[in-house]
Scaffold this active site. Structure first.
Site, short mmCIF file in Angstrom:
data_model
loop_
_atom_site.label_atom_id
_atom_site.label_comp_id
_atom_site.label_asym_id
_atom_site.label_seq_id
_atom_site.Cartn_x
_atom_site.Cartn_y
_atom_site.Cartn_z
N SER A 1 6.50 7.78 0.86
CA SER A 1 5.27 8.49 0.52
C SER A 1 4.59 9.13 1.72
CB SER A 1 4.28 7.53 -0.16
OG SER A 1 3.91 6.49 0.74
N LYS B 1 -4.32 3.89 -3.76
CA LYS B 1 -4.49 4.79 -2.63
C LYS B 1 -5.79 5.59 -2.75
CE LYS B 1 0.48 5.32 -1.76
NZ LYS B 1 1.63 6.26 -1.72
#
Length: 958
Positions: free
Chosen positions: A852, A895
């Site tokens: 990511s 996140k």
């Protein structure tokens, strides 16, 4: 202009097609007797007064003729309905055989009268006769049942006659429509085919409602008229009935009662002969019958005597049975031998032809004699059968007596055990438990075998202790199926919300599970796996689920289990053998359908003793766990009613076959607002209760609670928050015990002193950005976190250094990012040759890996190469490919919550992750500007990094 009879018939036929009846409907072809009597009486009166009426003039004579013909034409048109209901003109067919019928014949045979009326109805268009007819001629014409109409041309004009004829024709049509519902002369009658049934006139016949509907082909109503027709063979097609399928003699009747017990009572009338019975596909049934008279050659007294004798025999017979008195009362109500035979029809050993012969007999004396023979034969056969049954019962009497004595002994032993329970031996207790447990046959056989061994071994035997422990465990299990209770969904949702705030997805899934269980009345559905950060309520919600379902709660911890025997149990051949943890949990619960939480399934490990994760495959498979066999028990046990709930922090360490058997439900980390509500509603109350304080002893301000959440905890769950609140409550308890006051007030400024710790350092975005440094987002087991990707270029030979304990995936992402930046900025090729690159991801002590960080590394290197700084309040996440595309990632809700907590204003996410935004709390989305990007060019543009036209990712390869 006159309306012809053919035109009238065509109009009636079209009306009947619009009002088509059911498949087995039929029209009775008899003419109403009251209409015939009324018509004959009127004709006689007109004949007697015809001489005086001639003097009154031509107009009066014309009116009488019209009135008479109106009545006659009504009869003609009414019968035309019955004749043309099947789509054929029966009157026209019979006109050759019956040209005229005398009045006496009309009274004796209504059916033939109807046919002649229809036959003569064709004379409506005959020429008008002279107005000077004598009374005798006119009277003779009235006494014949004719449908002709003779207009008086002398009394009225031709135009007036045409109007009157048309009016009379229309009235005939309306009368024909009205007469379609009458019992005779054109009513709807249902043909009921019967087989092997005693059908006799003037009796009562009983049918089951559903069977009667199937035969009749439509709904039944009281007072419906039926024709009971006897079939020659036990098969027929309701869409295509033919006369050849039935015997010629039938019985008319009507439905007198539709009882609530599911029976239809038909009261039969006279016998009839079926003259015509035809049906075409898609058309109603055409039926023509003629009445049959019984020959009354039986004396009334003789008939009553025979009926009395039959009743006496039947009463003597029913005395043998248990309900004899009730049956005698019913026998007294029989009014004829025929009715007795119809009532006993199901029990008579007669063939269909034999039953029909009784119905066919015209002479009442012969029919009565036949019925006498049948009924007396039935009585004698029943007596012999009853005697044989009684003899058989006597043969079994000794066996029944022995069983009864054994039951009495058992009962007395039970009474003695209840009176003196202290004297009941352990073996006797085990024996009683086996009988009362309800275990399956295999388990009962094994338990009885072990009990016999224990009896033979004695209490001092070497294996006595092991055998007793086994029997105690097996008999202590709940073997009986628990009754499935209906659960109120609203109440269950209320219980789930009482102890847990948030967790919307979990609560919705459990409500669905409860709804399915309410419908199916049994446990169903897949095994649930709750995956999330520690402290998010995965284990504790199991208690709430058990409470909502009204079941027992059992928790089995699987963390660190590495022996298969912990799941399946040890075999009894080993010293110290024990059942597995699954069956041990069932034993502790005391029921067969508890809510069992298998905690920490991701922390199972394997060793040379076997793989416990593989042993769980059978336990957690709904198709197999209905016969789970524990090695210690060695008998199957049904686990299908157990609601298994598994918990884990991650799915990475769970074997794929085991994970495939479970339905994964992700637990997202709590937002600060959710933590505030959880702490205020639940955690603070529990903390006060644990130390023995009341709510009025501690006053915690909202600012202090928010500061604890933001500055003194760092987690996705609320476990750290619970520890801080427990600390405050313990301090308040010390103040109360030392007498320093009954209340303690905690403000934000007091937290550092009371908690005895400094606020935790959270990464926060800087106010000013630097070239080569970009804010990224990461997912951890305790929630989301921000991190900074730092890049630095130093003079050298183009070497690459990567630090920060990055895993192989992130190292590969860094290589891809360097190659991608070189292709986008070909004019900077010398920069990479003349400088060494250093990529660092703090903190160095924390291992990091995952697909990511590609887009963050690419933007950071682009910023370093171009020297253009990126705003630190812009964070990003996403993987990149060599084509410059931004690929989707996982852990988006955590996140984004970390970005909001750190003060980030704009977040770049992969465009493919837009659908995952529905799992993000609204309060987080409201504070962030979320920008989906599809390729690196879009990310660079948002970050303010400019590049030349020749360096775009689309044409970089050129």
């Amino acid at each position: 202009m006159y309306m012809s009879m053919q035109d009238i018939l065509e109009q009636i036929r079209s009306l009947l097609k619009k009002k088509k009846r059911g498949r087995i409907s039929a029209i009775s072809r008899d003419i109403p007797q009251d209409m015939l009597k009324k018509q004959n009486s009127k004709q006689e009166n007109e004949a007697q007064s015809s001489t005086g009426q001639r003097a009154q003039g031509q107009g009066s004579e014309a009116r009488n003729s019209v009135e008479q013909n109106s009545v006659e034409q009504n009869s003609v048109e009414q019968n035309s309905v019955g004749q043309n209901f099947g789509g054929q003109s029966i009157g026209a067919q019979n006109s050759e055989r019956h040209n005229a019928v005398a009045p006496e014949a009309v009274e004796q045979s209504p059916v033939r009268q109807e046919q002649n009326t229809a036959a003569r109805s064709g004379e409506l268009n005959t020429a008008a006769q002279s107005t000077g007819r004598n009374p005798e001629t006119r009277s003779a014409e009235q006494n014949t049942v004719s449908g002709s109409v003779e207009p008086n041309t002398a009394a009225q004009s031709t135009g007036q006659n045409a109007v009157e004829q048309s009016a009379e024709s229309q009235n005939g049509i309306e009368r024909a429509k009205d007469n379609m519902t009458e019992y005779r002369g054109g009513n709807v009658m249902r043909v009921i085919p019967v087989y092997n049934m005693m059908v006799l006139p003037h009796s009562y016949i009983y049918f089951q409602v559903q069977s009667f509907k199937n035969i009749a082909g439509q709904e039944i109503r009281q007072d419906d008229h039926v024709l009971l027709a006897v079939l020659k063979e036990d098969s027929f097609n309701t869409k295509d009935l033919r006369k050849e399928e039935f015997h010629s003699v039938a019985v008319e009747g009507s439905v007198t009662e539709i009882s609530g017990d599911g029976y239809v009572v038909v009261r039969t009338g006279q016998r009839v002969k079926i003259l015509e019975l035809t049906q075409k596909e898609g058309e109603p049934l055409l039926l023509e019958t003629a009445p049959l008279r019984d020959i009354e050659d039986l004396d009334r007294e003789d008939s009553d005597r025979k009926l009395k004798e039959i009743k006496a025999e039947l009463k003597t017979l029913v005395d043998r049975f248990r309900a004899g008195s009730i049956m005698q009362t019913m026998i007294d109500q029989y009014g004829s031998i025929q009715e007795v035979a119809c009532i006993l029809s199901p029990w008579l050993s007669l063939k269909n032809e034999e039953r029909y012969q009784v119905l066919k007999e015209d002479r009442l004396s012969v029919r009565t004699k036949m019925l006498e023979q049948i009924l007396y034969e039935y009585v004698e056969v029943t007596k012999v059968t009853s005697d044989a049954r009684n003899q058989q019962q006597e043969d079994y009497q000794k066996l029944y007596k022995e069983q009864a004595l054994q039951k009495q002994i058992d009962y007395l032993q039970k009474e003695l055990d209840e009176m003196h329970p202290e004297k009941v031996s352990d073996l006797r207790k085990l024996e009683l438990k086996i009988e009362e447990s309800g275990m399956n046959e295999i388990a009962k056989k094994e338990a009885s075998k072990i009990l016999n061994r224990l009896k033979n071994e004695g209490t001092n035997g070497q294996e006595a202790g092991m055998l007793y422990d086994y029997m105690d465990f097996v008999t202590g299990l709940s073997w009986k199926k628990e009754e499935q209770k209906s659960i109120d969904l609203d109440e269950a949702e209320k219980i789930l919300s009482e102890d847990h705030f948030g967790l919307k997805k979990v609560k919705e899934r459990m409500i669905q599970q409860i709804a399915v269980m309410n419908l199916k009345k049994q446990q169903s559905g897949s095994i649930l796996l709750f995956v999330g950060a520690p402290g998010t309520g995965k284990t504790s919600i199991g208690k709430s689920i058990a409470k909502a379902l009204g079941r027992k709660y059992v928790r089995v911890s699987l963390g660190g289990v590495r022996d298969e025997a912990d799941i399946r149990g040890h075999r009894r051949t080993y010293l110290g053998a024990m059942p597995g943890r699954i069956m041990d949990g069932i034993h502790k619960a005391g029921v067969s359908n508890p809510v069992m939480v298998l905690d920490e399934v991701d922390k199972l490990s394997s060793s040379y003793n076997g793989d416990p994760a593989a042993a769980l495959l059978e336990v957690l498979d709904p198709e197999q766990n209905n016969s789970f066999t524990d090695h210690y028990m060695n008998v199957p046990y049904d686990l299908s009613d157990v609601l298994f709930i598994c918990t884990a922090n991650t799915t990475d360490s769970i074997p794929a076959p085991l994970l495939n058997r479970m339905e994964v439900i992700q637990y997202q980390g709590y937002t600060p607002r959710e933590k505030f509500e959880i702490g205020k509603r639940h955690l603070m109350k529990k903390a006060l209760k644990n130390v023995g304080l009341q709510p009025e002893n501690v006053e915690l301000s909202d600012e202090a609670l928010e500061s604890i959440i933001s500055d003194y905890t760092r987690e996705g769950g609320v476990r750290g928050l619970k520890k801080r609140l427990d600390t405050l409550c313990r301090i308040a308890a010390v103040h109360l015990v030392r007498g320093k006051g009954e209340k303690i007030t905690v403000g934000k400024e007091d937290l550092q002193e009371y908690l005895d710790m400094n606020p935790l350092h959270h990464r926060a975005v800087e106010e000013k950005g630097r070239a080569g440094v970009v804010t990224g987002l990461a997912w951890t087991a305790v929630g989301g976190e921000i991190l900074f990707i730092e890049t630095l270029a130093t003079k050298g030979e183009g070497k690459l250094t990567i630090t920060g304990q990055l895993g192989n995936v992130m190292k590969e992402s860094a290589q891809i990012a360097i190659s991608l930046v070189k292709s986008m900025f070909p004019e900077k090729a010398g920069f990479f040759k003349e400088n060494d690159l250093h990529i660092h991801v703090p903190d160095g002590a924390t291992p990091k890996d995952g697909p990511s960080a590609g887009v963050t590394l690419t933007v950071a290197l682009s910023s370093l190469v171009t020297g253009q700084a990126v705003c630190p309040q812009i964070a990003m996440t996403g993987e990149v490919s060599l084509e410059g595309k931004v690929n989707p990632i996982g852990g988006l809700p955590e996140k984004l919550m970390a970005a909001e907590r750190a003060g980030v204003k704009t977040v770049l996410i992969p465009k493919a992750n837009v659908d995952d935004l529905r799992d993000v709390p609204e309060e987080v989305k409201d504070k962030l500007e979320i920008r989906p990007v599809e390729n690196v060019d879009e990310a660079l543009s948002i970050c303010g990094i400019e590049k030349g036209e020749e360096v775009s990712t689309e044409n970089a390869s050129e």
